[in-house]
Scaffold this active site. Structure first.
Site, PDB file in Angstrom:
ATOM      1  N   LEU A  29      20.709  36.940  21.537  1.00 33.59           N
ATOM      2  CA  LEU A  29      20.919  38.126  20.705  1.00 33.59           C
ATOM      3  C   LEU A  29      22.115  37.984  19.774  1.00 33.59           C
ATOM      4  CD1 LEU A  29      20.243  40.840  23.424  1.00 33.59           C
ATOM      5  CD2 LEU A  29      18.624  39.716  21.889  1.00 33.59           C
ATOM      6  N   HIS A  33      19.876  41.774  16.166  1.00 29.44           N
ATOM      7  CA  HIS A  33      19.191  42.430  17.290  1.00 29.44           C
ATOM      8  C   HIS A  33      19.909  43.722  17.673  1.00 29.44           C
ATOM      9  CE1 HIS A  33      17.981  38.117  18.180  1.00 29.44           C
ATOM     10  NE2 HIS A  33      16.809  38.733  18.210  1.00 29.44           N
TER      11      HIS A  33
END
Ligand code: PAF
Length: 279
Positions: A29, A33
């Site tokens: 991530l 994200h």
């Protein structure tokens, strides 16, 4: 944050939730994200994220094995965002038996652009997304515009199957120099990272040309591809398409001011980058 890998446990945990906002990911991530998690929070509660590197959407010569897996760091980031449940199934949890039933997008959308260069990719995506939706049963799900074609395909799937999940589009999150954030940016060498924003630069140049009335789309696409190739990239496509169906615009569409998007995919060294810009 609860971390759950089994489908049954996930269902128990989410029973009775009617406003779940869901963000499916493959992990590793980054800020992009996290911006999806924040948008999800605006559209529902609780926020549920998933991390699952979905083998079905990788071709035999693609990067499934070396796709970056950074689970602990991802968990810390999601905790900070106040995510309620992280669904992180193993392959056995999500595909306890070979996934023989698949969702195949229509050829005129699924086999163009990304689908032409990554055969089977969108079937892998829609199959896992439908399955994840079936597990999480979200009211809304957030997808980034960086994967423009994926967003459209998932949105059409949700509509055609009358799924109770509304698809929310999130703007592309860019580094200060314009490069769209992507887990695959981690494959770039320092030199390539410095070159990478040229893709977005070029999309802007194409968009500016169209806006200023240059409507020979083939010429614009050809010139843009040649420019990238001269800089050492291997472009798969740079293509001006209609926003509503991703088909090439006709002369009539162009004359009538049809809404357009320019999409690109190109390799820099071993890294394949994609990006797009609405015109
Ligand atoms: O965009 C992604 O990360 C993946 O394609 C998705 C939607 C999580 C499905 O595996």
């Amino acid at each position: 944050m609860k971390i759950i890998s089994s489908i049954d446990e996930l269902r128990d945990q989410l029973r009775g939730q009617l406003r779940t906002a869901f963000v499916p990911t493959m992990g590793n991530l980054h800020e992009g994200h996290l911006s999806l998690m924040r948008l999800a929070r605006k559209h529902g509660d609780p926020v549920v994220a998933s991390i699952f590197v979905n083998r079905l959407q990788f071709g035999p010569n693609e990067d499934f094995d070396k796709y970056p897996r950074t689970f602990q760091a991802d968990v810390e980031k999601l905790e900070k965002e106040g995510v309620y449940v992280l669904f992180a199934p193993t392959e056995k949890d999500l595909y306890p038996e070979p996934q023989e039933y698949r969702v195949r997008p229509p050829d005129d959308l699924g086999n163009i652009l990304e689908g032409e260069f990554r055969p089977g990719f969108f079937t892998g995506v829609t199959t896992v997304v439908l399955k994840l939706f079936s597990c999480v049963q979200p009211r809304v799900a957030v997808f980034g515009k960086k994967d423009y074609q994926q967003l459209m395909i998932v949105r059409n799937m949700s509509k055609q199957f009358a799924l109770p999940t509304e698809i929310i589009a999130a703007e592309t999150y860019r580094a200060e120099d314009g490069l769209a954030l992507s887990s695959r940016n981690g494959y770039l060498s320092a030199e390539e990272r410095a070159e990478a924003p040229q893709l977005y630069q070029l999309l802007n140049e194409v968009a500016d040309e169209v806006r200023s009335g240059h409507l020979d789309v083939f010429e614009l696409e050809r010139n843009a591809m040649a420019k990238l190739a001269d800089r050492g990239w291997k472009p798969d496509y740079i293509s001006i398409r209609k926003r509503n169906d991703l088909q090439p615009p006709s002369a009539g569409d162009l004359a009538n001011g049809e809404q357009l998007v320019v999409l690109a995919a190109a390799k820099l060294g071993i890294t394949r980058l994609i990006d797009n810009l609405e015109i």
